[in-house]
Structures are given as C-alpha cells and as structure tokens.
Design an enzyme around this catalytic site. Structure first.
Site, PDB file in Angstrom:
ATOM      1  N   ARG A  27      35.262  33.530  39.213  1.00 42.13           N
ATOM      2  CA  ARG A  27      36.494  34.123  39.730  1.00 42.13           C
ATOM      3  C   ARG A  27      37.606  33.094  39.961  1.00 42.13           C
ATOM      4  O   ARG A  27      38.720  33.451  40.332  1.00 42.13           O
ATOM      5  CB  ARG A  27      36.210  34.813  41.081  1.00 42.13           C
ATOM      6  CG  ARG A  27      35.724  36.257  41.013  1.00 42.13           C
ATOM      7  CD  ARG A  27      36.810  37.268  40.650  1.00 42.13           C
ATOM      8  NE  ARG A  27      38.089  37.005  41.249  1.00 42.13           N
ATOM      9  CZ  ARG A  27      38.442  37.293  42.513  1.00 42.13           C
ATOM     10  NH1 ARG A  27      37.560  37.840  43.329  1.00 42.13           N
ATOM     11  NH2 ARG A  27      39.646  37.030  42.953  1.00 42.13           N
ATOM     12  N   ASP A  55      36.938  47.413  43.472  1.00 40.03           N
ATOM     13  CA  ASP A  55      37.552  47.467  44.791  1.00 40.03           C
ATOM     14  C   ASP A  55      37.992  48.900  45.048  1.00 40.03           C
ATOM     15  O   ASP A  55      38.343  49.630  44.102  1.00 40.03           O
ATOM     16  CB  ASP A  55      38.762  46.531  44.872  1.00 40.03           C
ATOM     17  CG  ASP A  55      39.266  46.367  46.301  1.00 40.03           C
ATOM     18  OD1 ASP A  55      38.801  45.435  46.983  1.00 40.03           O
ATOM     19  OD2 ASP A  55      40.088  47.192  46.743  1.00 40.03           O
TER      20      ASP A  55
END
Length: 365
Positions: A56, A92
């Site tokens: 990430r 998310d």
C-alpha cells in the site's frame, strides 16, 4: 457461479462437497455442526501486516479499493499468514457511496471526509442508484478471489445505512453524531429519505458481490451504538431490515455487526441477519439470550487483549469459546477490528489455539 432466469445467483459450490458453502465458517453461520469453531478477524487485511504496508506504500486508500489486483493480493495476505477460516474482501464502507456520486476522500489518520455534507433534500437526490457497472472493479476482484481461495469462503461487506448516513451528514467521523441526531429528530422525513436511499445503494452493492461469488456478507453498523433502542427501532431498524430482507433469497449467510450495541442486540437480531456480531463488552452467552436461539453469534475478543502476555490471551480465548457454546452457532472473531500495532504472530497463534481447543470428532453432521 451461474445465474438463474430470475436473476438470483445460483451457487455452484452449494452441491460440491468441500466447497466454500460446506466450510466450517458457512456451516457455523447456518448453525450446523462444525469440525472446529471457525475464526477470522475484522481488519485482518490491514496495517498490522508488514506485507500490507509494503504493497500500500504510496497508494491512496480509494485507489487501492478500485484496483482488483491490489484488492486480491491484500485480501489473500491474512489467509496465507494466519490460516483463518474465511477471507473478507478488502474495501471500505464508503466505496459504494463514492460510486453513487458523493464526492469524498479517505484521509490518512482521519477517515472518510465528505466534500459537501447532506443538508437538504437536494443532497439526497444527488445520491444516485448504483449497479454492477459502477463498481465493476469490485465484481472483478471478487471473481479473481473466488478462484484463488478455492474452498476458503470469501465474505463481502457494506456499511449499514445509519453509519453511512452519519458520515454524509457529519462530513466525516464524529464522536457525538450531533448533526446526525439533529437531522433525525428535527427532520425525520429527510432522515428517512436519506437512509432509504442509502439502503438501496447498500443492497445493490452487496448484490454485486453475491452475484460475483462471495459466500457470505457482513453489514457493518459501526456507529449504531450511539443510539438508544427506541431511536434505533424508529430511525435505523427499518432501513437495515430493508437491506437484509433484500438478500433473503441470495443463498448466503448475512452477518450484522455494530460497536457498543449491547442494548441493541435484540433489535439488531430482528433486522433479519443469520449471524449477529457482538463486541467485547457483552459476553456471548448473555448476547445469545438477547438475540434469541435462531441466530448464530460472532465475536468477541477485545482487540486490546492481543497486547497482553500470551497466558492472558489464551485464558480469554478459552472463556469466549466456552461462552460461545450457548449459541446455536459461533464464529470466533474480535469484538472490533485488528489494531495496527498488533503483532501478527499473536493472531496466527490465536487461530491455531481456537482450532485446537474447539476440535470436534469427525462425522457430526
């Protein structure tokens, strides 16, 4: 997976022995005998893993959620490392809201930040319906993951209408939810219009994941614990029920989870989930008494206990397994998500311990 003429997903693995639908996780969700108590962790794919931090690096959160290759790799990481009984899709809760036209960003250290918070009916109208084309990257990632995971089930998820509405009204995370409650109490018609629109978006988002092949779904109502039971029943329950009822024909278990919801567990069970997640504040045997005998439970080790010496962790795992036996089905989990500072090795040891302590003789079905 194939699709029948009514559009309802027909799941090839349901008739395949050893497939995801016959996994310990799905069996526990369906309150069927299991070879051992299944275990997975909320936020198991995340900042506690060095391999996650590496992949990430320099990639924004929303971008990472929209890249099927990254979603696939990140989702698989804790399955490889910990040997958990289920994967959960890396995403998310604001992904479908962004797809519905809401301008927002996920700010590191803060969370979702909405450019123009909801203040009136026009703001609600701008939240458009979504379909598979709007979240094609999620559809692609799920299909990739199902192939990679084999017999390990994949959990899809979405944010519940109340929690999503709170972000949209507050403009970001809130400790008090003051603006949200002011809208609920002062303009109930507008509130129900907003929550109803978000329920439609959430349902569509979960449908995309189910049609792509997830084996279960979890509806996160992270902020519902800010409400009294009366307010929950009036302002939230109808909309969560709409989402969960809309999946009744989907053929996969539905999990419903919130934080600080001990006094709401009975009402949350009424919303229609097959499994109710319980945070660390309420013992599982007590929670089962509130939820009722027709639903499994999930939980509920305090994430902070993972920082304690191992004998303390082991004792707590034993306690939770013992209390979970009061329920007709138990999925071991934390009472909330894995904290970023958690030692991954402790999670791996917890998985092994749960499997060891809960092992049952073969041939129970």
């Amino acid at each position: 997976m194939t699709t029948d003429t009514t559009g309802t997903a027909a799941r090839d693995d349901e008739s395949r022995p050893g497939g995801p639908a016959d996994s310990p996780f799905v069996r526990a969700c369906r309150r069927r005998p299991v070879p051992h108590t299944p275990v997975w962790f909320m936020r198991q794919a995340g900042r506690s893993l060095p391999e996650y931090r590496e992949i990430r690096a320099n990639v924004a959160m929303l971008e990472s959620c929209r890249r099927p290759d990254l979603v696939t790799e990140i989702t698989l990481q804790p399955v490889r490392r910990h040997g958990v009984d289920a994967a959960i899709l890396f995403s998310d809760i604001v992904v479908p809201v962004a797809a519905a036209g809401v301008e927002l960003d996920i700010v590191p250290g803060t969370g979702p930040v909405v450019a123009e918070p909801v203040r009136g009916a026009a703001d609600v109208e701008r939240i458009r319906p979504i379909g598979r084309d709007d979240v094609g990257y999620v559809d692609e990632a799920v299909r990739m993951l199902v192939k990679e995971l084999g017999d390990t089930p994949l959990i899809g998820f979405a944010g519940a209408p109340f929690t999503l509405a709170s972000y949209l009204v507050e403009g970001g995370p809130s400790r008090t939810h003051a603006k949200t409650k002011a809208l609920m109490y002062g303009e109930p018609e507008l509130w129900h219009a907003l929550a109803g629109r978000l329920a439609e978006v959430t349902l569509a988002f979960l449908r995309v994941q189910i049609e792509a092949g997830v084996s279960a779904v979890q509806l996160f109502d992270s902020w519902a614990g800010a409400l009294s039971e009366a307010d929950y029943r009036r302002f939230v329950l109808p909309h969560s029920t709409a989402v969960l009822a809309g999946l009744a024909d989907a053929g996969v278990p539905r999990i419903h989870f919130g934080v600080g919801t001990g006094e709401l567990l009975g009402a949350m069970g009424e919303a229609g989930a097959d499994v109710v997640g319980v945070d660390w504040r309420t013992p599982l045997d007590v929670a089962t008494g509130r939820i009722g005998p027709d639903r499994a439970v999930q939980g509920n080790l305090d994430p902070c206990l993972l920082f304690a010496p191992w004998p303390v962790v082991e004792a707590e795992v034993r306690r939770i397994l013992a209390q979970g036996r009061a329920a007709p089905g138990h999925v071991f989990n934390l009472g909330h998500g894995v904290l970023p500072e958690t030692d991954p090795e402790v999670l791996t040891r917890v998985v092994a311990l749960v499997h060891e302590l809960s092992a049952r003789p073969a041939g129970l079905d």
